[in-house]
Design an enzyme around this catalytic site. Structure first.
Site, mmCIF file in Angstrom:
data_model
loop_
_atom_site.group_PDB
_atom_site.id
_atom_site.type_symbol
_atom_site.label_atom_id
_atom_site.label_comp_id
_atom_site.label_asym_id
_atom_site.label_seq_id
_atom_site.Cartn_x
_atom_site.Cartn_y
_atom_site.Cartn_z
ATOM 1 N N ALA A 1 -9.567 10.715 -4.984
ATOM 2 C CA ALA A 1 -8.029 11.276 -4.466
ATOM 3 C C ALA A 1 -8.100 12.358 -5.312
ATOM 4 C CB ALA A 1 -6.764 10.469 -4.928
ATOM 5 N N GLY B 1 -9.552 15.343 -3.726
ATOM 6 C CA GLY B 1 -9.402 15.795 -3.026
ATOM 7 C C GLY B 1 -7.557 16.327 -3.796
ATOM 8 N N ASP B 2 -7.597 16.259 -4.393
ATOM 9 C CA ASP B 2 -5.371 17.015 -4.787
ATOM 10 C C ASP B 2 -5.555 17.649 -4.998
ATOM 11 O OD1 ASP B 2 -3.153 17.017 -5.592
ATOM 12 O OD2 ASP B 2 -3.860 16.621 -7.997
ATOM 13 N N ALA B 3 -7.527 18.217 -6.663
ATOM 14 C CA ALA B 3 -7.738 19.137 -6.335
ATOM 15 C C ALA B 3 -7.868 20.628 -5.544
ATOM 16 C CB ALA B 3 -8.692 19.601 -7.330
ATOM 17 N N GLU C 1 -4.460 21.333 -3.136
ATOM 18 C CA GLU C 1 -4.138 22.256 -4.271
ATOM 19 C C GLU C 1 -4.963 23.606 -4.085
ATOM 20 O OE1 GLU C 1 -1.187 24.107 -6.466
ATOM 21 O OE2 GLU C 1 -1.165 21.542 -5.863
#
Length: 134
Positions: A13, A16-18, A21
């Protein structure tokens, strides 16, 4: 590198967040938005937990068995403290980010682009729903 099954779902996660974004910021620039305040405001609408949870729900019927396993691991991962959102929504957002991290680590760029290609439609659909309830 360890396989995704050995990796902590929250680490997936985190990645995945980076990745998501970066896609959002690039996408907004490609749409022609250039004012930083506007970019930031629009980016928030894409990356907030509620939006990520909606994206996940829209994608779920199209996910294969392995992708569904990644989602379950991400959703069930313990960690983080949600701010301004309920725990269920937060966990679904984490599951979405885990899925993006999985796709990125496994070089599944076309799968990721397929999912990201649906984001604007999901956001528009949600906007229409909110407009009709007010």
């Amino acid at each position: 590198m360890r396989s995704w099954q050995e990796m902590n779902a929250l680490a997936l996660a985190y990645l995945g967040d980076a990745v998501y974004e970066l896609w959002v910021r690039t996408h907004l620039l490609e749409l022609g938005h250039e004012k930083v305040k506007e970019l930031h405001r629009r980016a928030i609408s894409y990356v907030r937990a509620g939006t990520q949870a909606q994206i996940l729900h829209a994608l779920l019927p199209e996910l294969d068995e392995v992708e569904q396993q990644v989602v379950l691991r991400g959703r069930n991962a313990k960690g983080g403290h949600p701010k301004n959102v309920d725990v269920v929504t937060y966990r679904h957002a984490t599951a979405f980010e885990s899925l993006v991290g999985y796709w990125h680590l496994n070089g599944q760029t076309s799968r990721m682009q397929w999912a990201f290609g649906q984001v604007d439609g999901i956001l528009q659909e949600e906007s229409l729903k909110q407009a009709n309830t007010h």
